[in-house]
Write a protein that holds these residues in place. Structure first.
Motif, PDB file in Angstrom:
ATOM      1  N   UNK A 146       4.142  -4.752   7.970  1.00 49.53           N
ATOM      2  CA  UNK A 146       4.961  -3.547   7.984  1.00 49.53           C
ATOM      3  C   UNK A 146       4.264  -2.411   8.708  1.00 49.53           C
ATOM      4  N   UNK A 147       2.955  -2.413   8.611  1.00 47.00           N
ATOM      5  CA  UNK A 147       2.225  -1.286   9.192  1.00 47.00           C
ATOM      6  C   UNK A 147       2.011  -1.463  10.682  1.00 47.00           C
ATOM      7  N   UNK A 181      -0.675   2.484   5.631  1.00 49.54           N
ATOM      8  CA  UNK A 181       0.336   2.545   4.595  1.00 49.54           C
ATOM      9  C   UNK A 181       1.277   3.716   4.833  1.00 49.54           C
ATOM     10  N   UNK A 182       0.699   4.832   5.239  1.00 50.54           N
ATOM     11  CA  UNK A 182       1.549   5.991   5.466  1.00 50.54           C
ATOM     12  C   UNK A 182       2.545   5.678   6.571  1.00 50.54           C
ATOM     13  N   UNK A 183       2.072   4.956   7.591  1.00 52.98           N
ATOM     14  CA  UNK A 183       2.942   4.574   8.688  1.00 52.98           C
ATOM     15  C   UNK A 183       4.092   3.709   8.162  1.00 52.98           C
ATOM     16  N   UNK A 184       3.736   2.801   7.270  1.00 52.95           N
ATOM     17  CA  UNK A 184       4.747   1.953   6.655  1.00 52.95           C
ATOM     18  C   UNK A 184       5.793   2.810   5.963  1.00 52.95           C
TER      19      UNK A 184
END
Lengths: 263, 263, 263
Positions: A15-16, C19-22
């Motif tokens: 996902x990233x 994770x933030x990008x996700x």
């Protein structure tokens, strides 16, 4: 439990975008698998255009070698600070006869001509590509090299012109332009002057800096780039930097060509 | 088995650039370890140039303080949407006396002058850097501040000129230029007008937007930027934005200087 | 032990921004949670401006529909190679009536007009957004479509002008401009000619390529873009591409408007 952890990790990474990025960096194929899959899925017409016009047509045109096309494309991508397609085209460059040392010199050259941070990002990408291909970087030259002979007359002319135009506007710029660029960087032997000019012109067109094109395009052609090749550089760049940059460069190239072919 | 999972994870992260990115964001050193290693490995000449010309020479030149060089560099990197070198230079800025509030104001300012998404990316980077340095952001000012006094005459002149030129071309642009920029953003007190102009001019030169330089360079100099400092801004920017942008800006700076120093 | 591994992974991912990008890619909200949090934390004034001027004001102005604003914003972000705010605005576009096919056509179109790698990065982002919204891409058209009818007279005029200007400067550019762009891309039916021109003009203004604006803005207006809408495109772009690009485009728009409204 361990399997679940593993699944979570892999899905987080997927996902990233981390895994896809990994794949791109790894694949020496013409189009990286994951990127190709994304384009094919959401923009299938774009994927078809890439195959029809870029892979099967553009790269096979005789006006410019695949090696030169690689240098041009690499310079344009570094100038755009693109790290998505750069891994792929570094592999294409290496497959087309560009040496690791020439890549190193191109990156170093573009630190000055395309922005230091762009070159830094390119170095991060190149390190991955080199590692994947087990390229030993021990022979890549450092600061100390045997410089090419300086053309003192041409350099004096250049330095005098810049000093008289801008010596009082920014003495610092004028000083480093001489010391770092023309008495150092441009004399490094491991990227031929013609190729050094080729990547410079490619970076200028890509960045829309057409005002600097006449000096560097003339220099490139003085160093052996033919008019047919220069013309085809624009064709190659159209598919990397986009049509608008090329149409803004066309009249400038036209004028340079005319200046060298007096009626 | 657990060890193997761990190895797989770490190697995936390494290959994907995630760990290196982490390292960059963490390190308060002059050159982030991993980036430095990449440049030293694949382009050792570039690493040597960085040390010789940038670290040991450029940053120590007396024409511009390290604080000002940090503001200029930060603005240029945000204008280029660079997140690879930005963490490092935010740390340099903080080490050179730029306050967290001045960084916040610079990011906010450049949302308007370098594109909103560039400022958003810069905010993501700054949050990491602030967290690593345990900087409390509670005192960073929000929307409500005591505005600096407005120079009504100068603002009327500006507004009249813009309205007469472009009022019918794009009423929306003209409206927000007045309401959001000159009656609001530019009056915020926590970045000095001279520094606000300094980051604006740096962003303009970096983006190749030289047509907007005369107004903002004059404004910067009206607000206290000396000609020597303005001249050295170009020297600093050469090593961040690349030579071509600087050579396109030199004639414009020359004309502005000449206009302020009538013969 | 397993828990510790998990913690290490998650913290590595958090620090690396993965994770933030996700999260950004996932959230269909107006402002992605994590990005919003970062801006609010380090630059609260910027967050307040975004709410006051962009969300509550700009997007509600009647001069341009939210659908058109989405197309303009999407084109500008792709032209800037921005992947931080693009996921959010792709969601806004889909919420405002832009179809997945129109997004695909926009990405394909901008491969030619904003650089191939920018379009590739956009495709990677779009794939995530489509997947999150369970959008089936099976109906997105590929290479083969029923072309719109060609306006032979206009095309002959264009081709003749380009050939006479640049036919000898770069035959390759001229050839692909005809074959790939005007006899193919521009005839694809699933993005209306007016919208195709709208995203082209948006990309040109964003890239600072104002020299190419007159042709494409006239074409856009010939295809139905009103002067009020064109004017408001600049207002929208000011908040995406930044003020300097817009102020460089204003005189060019002014001249195009004047040329269509003879006194």
């Amino acid at each position: 439990m361990i399997n679940r952890i593993f699944l979570v990790i892999v899905s987080l990474l997927l996902m990233s975008g981390c895994v896809s990025h990994t794949k791109q960096n790894r694949s020496p194929k013409m189009i990286p698998e994951d990127t190709h899959a994304a384009v094919t899925t959401v923009a299938p017409a774009m994927a078809a255009y890439a195959e029809r016009f870029i892979e099967k047509s553009l790269w096979n045109r005789p006006e410019l070698s695949r090696r030169d096309r690689s240098l041009v494309t690499m310079a344009a991508l570094i100038s755009r600070n693109d790290t998505v397609e750069l891994p792929h085209y570094l592999n294409v460059a290496l497959d087309s006869g560009v040496t690791p040392t020439e890549i190193a010199e191109t990156i170093t050259h573009l630190a000055f001509y395309a922005g230091w941070s762009n070159a830094t990002s390119a170095a991060l990408v190149a390190r991955n590509v080199f590692a994947q291909r087990h390229i030993d970087t021990a022979s890549v030259p450092g600061e100390k090299v045997d410089f090419l002979p300086l053309d003192k007359e041409a350099e004096n002319k250049r330095a005098t012109m810049v000093e008289s135009n801008f010596g009082k506007v920014s003495p610092g710029v004028v000083k480093y332009t001489t010391d770092a660029l023309f008495l150092d960087l441009w004399l490094r032997p491991d990227l031929a002057p013609r190729d050094r000019s080729l990547v410079t012109v490619s970076a200028l067109v890509t960045a829309g800096q057409v005002a600097q094109v006449p000096y560097h395009l003339n220099r490139a052609m003085d160093n052996g780039l033919t008019q047919e090749q220069a013309s085809e550089v624009l064709t190659q760049l159209a598919f990397v930097a986009g049509w608008p940059n090329i149409f803004s460069a066309l009249p400038v190239f036209k004028e340079v060509f005319a200046g060298r072919n007096p009626a």
